[in-house]
Design a protein around this motif. Structure first.
Motif: not given
Ligand code: NAD
Length: 369
Positions: A73-75, A89, A92, A258, A277-280, A282-283, A290
């Motif tokens: 994931a990137v971000g 992004e 990507l 997700l 999913h994205g780069s999350a 927050d965790i 996961n």
């Molecule tokens: P995100 O998917 O990163 O996270 C959304 C929520 O889901 C967060 O609370 C996160 O902790 C949780 N989450 C996501 N993947 C998880 C996992 N594998 N296990 C447990 N919890 C998980 O989306 P966001 O917060 O909107 O974006 C964060 C960054 O990621 C941004 O910079 C965004 O641009 C980027 N992004 C990248 C991609 C990609 O690389 N394909 C896709 C979406 C968002």
């Protein structure tokens, strides 16, 4: 079997989950005697830090010389002040475009041990196993003319498809359905849109080449409802770009998190595999990510780039077995359910690895008899 895999771990939890996916691919290679080679490459924020650009030429060149690209994931929030075309992004979007895949595959599976994780009742989701095949390079997102005239307050986007663009993605859907439950549901809005009428006519024409696969047509509005009412009625769902974007997100609720969703984009120069999913951020670094979406993405590499269907299924069964045994990453935890044990990213990866060992050992023992 020889496979050269470009690994683009990216930012945040990307490297954490990708590491587990790569470990699973290494395990499959070792047990099956396959030659899988991995090349780690920079993409996203890590590439901006190291090379000043989200998609370095070296990364793109190496991907184009590989048999498959596996992305994490990137971000990264620290680049939020940059203009959009220089942010992680952007790398990507550029790589997706450069690799040129037109068919985006997104499975939505109700894993039995996770039925309580979905907001839908277990009796609704039970048995659901849908594969979305979404056209990725055409339709409203790319059609010209497009504009927003702020003086006249008029904005325009154009939905546009050629017969050949529809036919090639339809073939992907029918090929995949012929190896599954042999049903394609094609989604359109043919009662209103000419583009959908072309879509429906072309899909019907391609269906004639696959007499063992049943074709049904659904209008996108009623499809949105049927997906939630009776998800187990669907096998392969074929859609154009915008409808697929919306419906595949809707169907993701079947899975419950997700972190469980894999994807593959095929049909271009090199297939691109990535968890949804994205780069999350927050965790990131907490061990809470996961890795199962990334591991299930590795299963898609085995299925669609290596032709190793049995091994792909073994990985998917291993994931199910680990969940069945009660192991959960934090995102999958539900209250104080008995038998549930919270594990870290690394522990989850190791659990899937040993479940996979057991499955493949048993398979090899059966073949030896
Ligand atoms: P995100 O998917 O990163 O996270 C959304 C929520 O889901 C967060 O609370 C996160 O902790 C949780 N989450 C996501 N993947 C998880 C996992 N594998 N296990 C447990 N919890 C998980 O989306 P966001 O917060 O909107 O974006 C964060 C960054 O990621 C941004 O910079 C965004 O641009 C980027 N992004 C990248 C991609 C990609 O690389 N394909 C896709 C979406 C968002």
């Amino acid at each position: 079997m020889h496979l050269k895999i470009a690994v683009l771990a990216g930012d945040g939890i990307g490297p954490e989950v990708t590491q587990e996916a790569v470990q699973i691919l290494r395990a499959v290679a070792e047990m099956g005697g396959y030659d899988f080679q991995f090349q780690q490459l920079l993409l996203g924020g890590v590439a901006i830090t190291a090379a000043g650009t989200p998609l370095p030429t070296a990364t793109l060149d190496a991907c184009l010389e590989s048999d498959a690209a596996l992305l994490g994931a990137v971000g990264d929030n620290k680049f939020n002040a940059l203009p959009p075309d220089r942010r992680p992004e952007a790398g990507l979007l550029q790589i997706r475009q450069a690799l040129g895949g037109y068919a985006n595959l997104r499975p939505s599976i109700a894993y039995k041990p996770l039925t309580n994780n979905s907001p839908l009742r277990p009796e609704v989701t039970e048995g659901a196993n849908i594969l979305f095949v979404r056209e990725l390079l055409g339709g409203l997102y790319f059609g010209e003319p497009r504009s927003w005239n702020k003086d006249t307050n008029l904005a325009i986007n154009t939905m546009r498809y050629t017969r050949d663009e529809v036919a090639r993605v339809a073939r992907v859907a029918f090929e995949l359905a012929s190896k599954r439950k042999k049903k394609v549901t094609s989604v359109d809005k043919a009662n209103v849109l000419e583009v959908s009428q072309l879509w429906r006519a072309t899909v019907t024409e391609i269906a004639a080449q696959y007499p063992d696969v049943t074709l049904e047509h659904q209008l996108v509005d009623s499809m949105a409802m049927h997906l939630m009412n009776i998800p187990r009625n669907f096998d392969v769902v074929l859609t154009e770009n915008l409808f697929g974007d919306i419906l595949s997100d809707e169907a993701a609720v079947i899975t419950g998190s997700l972190g469980m969703l894999p994807s593959a984009t095929i049909g271009g120069a090199v297939n691109l595999y990535e968890p949804v999913h994205g780069s999350a951020p927050d965790i990131a670094g907490t061990g809470k990510a996961n890795p199962l979406g990334a591991i299930l993405t590795a299963a898609m590499v085995l299925r669609h780039s290596a032709g190793l269907e049995q091994d792909a299924q073994a990985v998917e069964t291993a994931v199910n077995n680990v969940l069945e045994a009660g192991y959960r990453t934090a995102d999958l935890a539900r209250g104080n359910q008995p038998g549930q044990q919270i594990v870290t990213t690394r522990e989850m990866g190791k659990l899937v690895h040993s479940a996979l060992n057991e499955i493949i050992d048993r398979r090899q023992a059966m073949h030896a008899v």
